[in-house]
Motif scaffolding. Structure first.
Motif, mmCIF file in Angstrom:
data_model
loop_
_atom_site.group_PDB
_atom_site.id
_atom_site.type_symbol
_atom_site.label_atom_id
_atom_site.label_comp_id
_atom_site.label_asym_id
_atom_site.label_seq_id
_atom_site.Cartn_x
_atom_site.Cartn_y
_atom_site.Cartn_z
ATOM 1 N N LYS A 1 0.953 -1.117 0.152
ATOM 2 C CA LYS A 1 0.102 -0.023 -0.053
ATOM 3 C C LYS A 1 0.874 1.389 -0.082
ATOM 4 O O LYS A 1 1.806 1.246 0.678
ATOM 5 N N GLU A 2 0.423 2.128 -0.529
ATOM 6 C CA GLU A 2 0.982 3.666 -0.783
ATOM 7 C C GLU A 2 0.732 4.303 0.809
ATOM 8 O O GLU A 2 -0.304 4.348 1.382
ATOM 9 N N LEU A 3 1.960 4.762 1.033
ATOM 10 C CA LEU A 3 1.700 5.844 2.204
ATOM 11 C C LEU A 3 1.088 7.335 2.043
ATOM 12 O O LEU A 3 1.477 7.718 0.743
ATOM 13 N N GLY A 4 0.298 7.715 2.630
ATOM 14 C CA GLY A 4 0.049 8.949 2.438
ATOM 15 C C GLY A 4 -0.561 9.817 3.737
ATOM 16 O O GLY A 4 -0.214 9.485 4.702
ATOM 17 N N PRO A 5 -1.407 10.919 3.477
ATOM 18 C CA PRO A 5 -1.864 11.515 4.585
ATOM 19 C C PRO A 5 -2.495 10.727 5.694
ATOM 20 O O PRO A 5 -2.252 11.120 6.882
ATOM 21 N N PRO A 6 -3.221 9.513 5.605
ATOM 22 C CA PRO A 6 -3.760 8.859 6.767
ATOM 23 C C PRO A 6 -2.680 8.214 7.639
ATOM 24 O O PRO A 6 -2.681 8.080 8.703
ATOM 25 N N ALA A 7 -1.357 8.029 6.810
ATOM 26 C CA ALA A 7 -0.308 7.705 7.821
ATOM 27 C C ALA A 7 0.126 8.834 8.494
ATOM 28 O O ALA A 7 0.654 8.687 9.679
ATOM 29 N N ASP A 8 0.154 10.002 8.059
ATOM 30 C CA ASP A 8 0.663 10.973 8.666
ATOM 31 C C ASP A 8 -0.284 11.452 9.834
ATOM 32 O O ASP A 8 0.225 11.767 10.978
ATOM 33 N N VAL A 9 -1.564 11.306 9.672
ATOM 34 C CA VAL A 9 -2.453 11.473 10.725
ATOM 35 C C VAL A 9 -2.144 10.455 11.907
ATOM 36 O O VAL A 9 -2.225 10.925 12.803
ATOM 37 N N TYR A 10 -1.993 9.205 11.584
ATOM 38 C CA TYR A 10 -1.794 8.233 12.560
ATOM 39 C C TYR A 10 -0.613 8.433 13.411
ATOM 40 O O TYR A 10 -0.601 8.336 14.639
ATOM 41 N N ALA A 11 0.675 9.093 12.682
ATOM 42 C CA ALA A 11 1.728 9.511 13.255
ATOM 43 C C ALA A 11 1.383 10.690 14.247
ATOM 44 O O ALA A 11 1.909 10.769 15.329
ATOM 45 N N LEU A 12 0.531 11.584 13.835
ATOM 46 C CA LEU A 12 0.249 12.647 14.656
ATOM 47 C C LEU A 12 -0.342 12.181 15.924
ATOM 48 O O LEU A 12 -0.191 12.645 17.104
ATOM 49 N N GLY A 13 -1.273 10.973 15.857
ATOM 50 C CA GLY A 13 -2.095 10.652 16.929
ATOM 51 C C GLY A 13 -0.781 10.121 18.065
ATOM 52 O O GLY A 13 -1.091 10.188 18.830
ATOM 53 N N ALA A 14 0.016 9.435 17.315
ATOM 54 C CA ALA A 14 1.043 8.625 18.136
ATOM 55 C C ALA A 14 1.932 9.696 18.850
ATOM 56 O O ALA A 14 2.363 9.526 20.221
ATOM 57 N N ILE A 15 2.325 10.777 18.201
ATOM 58 C CA ILE A 15 2.984 11.862 18.634
ATOM 59 C C ILE A 15 2.216 12.574 19.818
ATOM 60 O O ILE A 15 2.905 12.890 21.119
ATOM 61 N N LEU A 16 1.089 12.791 19.699
ATOM 62 C CA LEU A 16 0.103 13.355 20.771
ATOM 63 C C LEU A 16 -0.152 12.548 21.939
ATOM 64 O O LEU A 16 0.128 12.770 23.221
ATOM 65 N N TYR A 17 -0.212 11.022 21.532
ATOM 66 C CA TYR A 17 -0.250 10.290 22.773
ATOM 67 C C TYR A 17 1.006 10.384 23.515
ATOM 68 O O TYR A 17 0.887 10.319 24.757
ATOM 69 N N GLU A 18 2.208 10.012 22.842
ATOM 70 C CA GLU A 18 3.489 10.212 23.728
ATOM 71 C C GLU A 18 3.727 11.690 24.424
ATOM 72 O O GLU A 18 4.163 11.556 25.651
ATOM 73 N N ALA A 19 3.341 12.786 23.887
ATOM 74 C CA ALA A 19 3.631 13.618 24.493
ATOM 75 C C ALA A 19 2.640 14.138 25.503
ATOM 76 O O ALA A 19 3.394 14.806 26.610
ATOM 77 N N LEU A 20 1.529 13.596 25.416
ATOM 78 C CA LEU A 20 0.447 13.878 26.548
ATOM 79 C C LEU A 20 0.711 12.743 27.982
ATOM 80 O O LEU A 20 0.956 13.241 29.100
ATOM 81 N N LEU A 21 1.309 11.753 27.582
ATOM 82 C CA LEU A 21 1.565 10.380 28.401
ATOM 83 C C LEU A 21 3.028 10.103 28.771
ATOM 84 O O LEU A 21 3.090 9.388 29.895
ATOM 85 N N GLY A 22 3.914 10.672 28.074
ATOM 86 C CA GLY A 22 5.426 10.270 28.354
ATOM 87 C C GLY A 22 5.373 8.869 27.744
ATOM 88 O O GLY A 22 6.637 8.296 28.267
ATOM 89 N N ARG A 23 4.798 8.339 27.022
ATOM 90 C CA ARG A 23 4.981 7.043 26.710
ATOM 91 C C ARG A 23 4.419 6.691 25.371
ATOM 92 O O ARG A 23 3.414 7.284 24.918
ATOM 93 N N PRO A 24 4.856 5.715 24.408
ATOM 94 C CA PRO A 24 4.216 5.608 23.248
ATOM 95 C C PRO A 24 2.968 4.952 23.193
ATOM 96 O O PRO A 24 2.666 4.055 24.384
ATOM 97 N N PRO A 25 2.111 4.813 22.273
ATOM 98 C CA PRO A 25 0.978 4.150 22.418
ATOM 99 C C PRO A 25 1.010 2.415 22.472
ATOM 100 O O PRO A 25 0.174 1.791 23.260
ATOM 101 N N PHE A 26 2.146 1.979 22.047
ATOM 102 C CA PHE A 26 2.637 0.773 21.989
ATOM 103 C C PHE A 26 4.009 0.573 22.525
ATOM 104 O O PHE A 26 4.735 1.089 22.064
ATOM 105 N N ARG A 27 4.185 -0.512 23.449
ATOM 106 C CA ARG A 27 5.442 -0.697 23.960
ATOM 107 C C ARG A 27 5.686 -2.407 23.702
ATOM 108 O O ARG A 27 4.676 -3.140 24.297
#
Length: 135
Positions: A1-27
Protein backbone atom coordinates in the motif's frame (compact mmCIF):
# COMPACT_ATOMS: atom_id res chain seq x y z
CA UNK A 1 0.00 0.00 0.00
CA UNK A 2 1.06 3.56 -0.63
CA UNK A 3 1.65 5.83 2.32
CA UNK A 4 -0.13 9.13 2.34
CA UNK A 5 -1.98 11.57 4.57
CA UNK A 6 -3.70 8.84 6.65
CA UNK A 7 -0.25 7.60 7.75
CA UNK A 8 0.66 11.16 8.73
CA UNK A 9 -2.55 11.44 10.74
CA UNK A 10 -1.73 8.19 12.55
CA UNK A 11 1.79 9.49 13.28
CA UNK A 12 0.31 12.71 14.69
CA UNK A 13 -1.91 10.64 16.97
CA UNK A 14 1.11 8.67 18.20
CA UNK A 15 3.04 11.90 18.81
CA UNK A 16 0.14 13.46 20.75
CA UNK A 17 -0.30 10.27 22.77
CA UNK A 18 3.38 10.20 23.74
CA UNK A 19 3.60 13.95 24.36
CA UNK A 20 0.59 13.80 26.65
CA UNK A 21 1.45 10.60 28.50
CA UNK A 22 5.22 10.34 28.26
CA UNK A 23 4.97 6.90 26.65
CA UNK A 24 4.23 5.63 23.15
CA UNK A 25 0.88 4.01 22.34
CA UNK A 26 2.59 0.61 22.10
CA UNK A 27 5.53 -0.84 23.99
CA UNK A 28 7.24 -4.11 23.19
CA UNK A 29 10.68 -5.70 23.39
CA UNK A 30 11.35 -5.50 19.65
CA UNK A 31 10.40 -3.41 16.66
CA UNK A 32 8.58 -6.30 14.94
CA UNK A 33 6.44 -6.70 18.07
CA UNK A 34 5.62 -2.97 18.09
CA UNK A 35 4.67 -3.12 14.41
CA UNK A 36 2.47 -6.14 15.08
CA UNK A 37 0.76 -4.26 17.91
CA UNK A 38 0.25 -1.22 15.68
CA UNK A 39 -1.56 -3.41 13.16
CA UNK A 40 -3.73 -5.45 15.49
CA UNK A 41 -3.81 -4.12 19.08
CA UNK A 42 -5.63 -1.12 20.49
CA UNK A 43 -3.57 1.30 22.59
CA UNK A 44 -4.55 1.77 26.20
CA UNK A 45 -7.01 4.64 26.54
CA UNK A 46 -5.40 7.97 27.34
CA UNK A 47 -7.49 8.17 30.51
CA UNK A 48 -5.84 4.96 31.76
CA UNK A 49 -2.68 7.00 32.41
CA UNK A 50 -4.07 10.52 32.80
CA UNK A 51 -7.54 10.66 34.32
CA UNK A 52 -7.77 14.44 33.98
CA UNK A 53 -7.51 14.43 30.17
CA UNK A 54 -10.67 15.85 28.57
CA UNK A 55 -12.94 13.24 26.99
CA UNK A 56 -12.88 15.07 23.66
CA UNK A 57 -9.08 14.98 23.51
CA UNK A 58 -9.16 11.26 24.24
CA UNK A 59 -11.69 10.80 21.42
CA UNK A 60 -9.58 12.83 19.01
CA UNK A 61 -6.42 10.87 19.78
CA UNK A 62 -8.38 7.64 19.43
CA UNK A 63 -9.60 8.73 15.99
CA UNK A 64 -6.09 9.69 14.93
CA UNK A 65 -4.86 6.22 15.96
CA UNK A 66 -7.74 4.32 14.33
CA UNK A 67 -6.66 1.13 12.57
CA UNK A 68 -8.90 1.83 9.58
CA UNK A 69 -7.56 4.91 7.75
CA UNK A 70 -11.13 5.78 6.72
CA UNK A 71 -12.03 6.27 10.41
CA UNK A 72 -9.22 8.79 11.01
CA UNK A 73 -9.63 12.54 10.91
CA UNK A 74 -9.19 13.35 7.23
CA UNK A 75 -8.71 17.09 7.26
CA UNK A 76 -6.19 19.15 9.23
CA UNK A 77 -8.60 22.10 9.31
CA UNK A 78 -11.29 19.93 10.88
CA UNK A 79 -8.81 18.68 13.47
CA UNK A 80 -7.76 22.24 14.27
CA UNK A 81 -11.39 23.34 14.63
CA UNK A 82 -12.15 20.43 16.97
CA UNK A 83 -9.11 21.18 19.12
CA UNK A 84 -9.94 24.88 19.18
CA UNK A 85 -13.53 24.19 20.19
CA UNK A 86 -12.32 21.87 22.94
CA UNK A 87 -9.89 24.50 24.26
CA UNK A 88 -12.59 27.16 24.24
CA UNK A 89 -15.02 24.87 26.06
CA UNK A 90 -12.38 24.03 28.66
CA UNK A 91 -11.48 27.68 29.06
CA UNK A 92 -15.15 28.60 29.49
CA UNK A 93 -15.76 25.78 31.97
CA UNK A 94 -12.74 26.73 34.10
CA UNK A 95 -13.64 30.43 34.00
CA UNK A 96 -17.20 29.64 35.06
CA UNK A 97 -15.81 27.58 37.94
CA UNK A 98 -13.70 30.52 39.10
CA UNK A 99 -10.38 29.14 37.84
CA UNK A 100 -9.13 31.46 35.13
CA UNK A 101 -5.64 29.91 34.96
CA UNK A 102 -6.66 27.59 32.12
CA UNK A 103 -8.14 30.40 30.05
CA UNK A 104 -4.91 32.35 30.44
CA UNK A 105 -2.53 29.52 29.62
CA UNK A 106 -4.29 27.20 27.20
CA UNK A 107 -4.98 29.24 24.13
CA UNK A 108 -5.41 28.12 20.57
CA UNK A 109 -2.53 30.39 19.53
CA UNK A 110 -0.13 28.62 21.88
CA UNK A 111 -1.09 25.31 20.32
CA UNK A 112 -0.51 26.70 16.82
CA UNK A 113 -4.19 26.50 15.93
CA UNK A 114 -4.64 30.19 15.24
CA UNK A 115 -2.39 32.91 13.91
CA UNK A 116 -0.48 34.88 16.54
CA UNK A 117 -1.73 38.36 17.41
CA UNK A 118 -0.63 41.10 15.00
CA UNK A 119 1.55 42.71 17.73
CA UNK A 120 3.98 39.78 17.55
CA UNK A 121 4.25 40.12 13.80
CA UNK A 122 4.76 43.87 14.02
CA UNK A 123 7.86 43.57 16.23
CA UNK A 124 9.41 40.89 14.01
CA UNK A 125 9.13 38.11 16.63
CA UNK A 126 8.45 34.77 15.01
CA UNK A 127 7.35 33.18 18.29
CA UNK A 128 10.48 31.05 18.50
CA UNK A 129 12.64 33.61 20.27
CA UNK A 130 14.27 34.73 17.04
CA UNK A 131 13.72 37.78 14.93
CA UNK A 132 12.19 37.34 11.50
CA UNK A 133 14.42 37.94 8.51
CA UNK A 134 11.89 39.94 6.53
CA UNK A 135 12.12 43.69 6.66
Amino acid sequence: KELGPPADVYALGAILYEALLGRPPFRAKSLPQVLQMQRFAEPDPVSHYASDVPDELERIIGELLAKDPDERVTNANLLARRLTAMLRALSFDKTQAGDSRLSKTLTATEFGLEDPPPAEEANGDDGLGTRSRTR
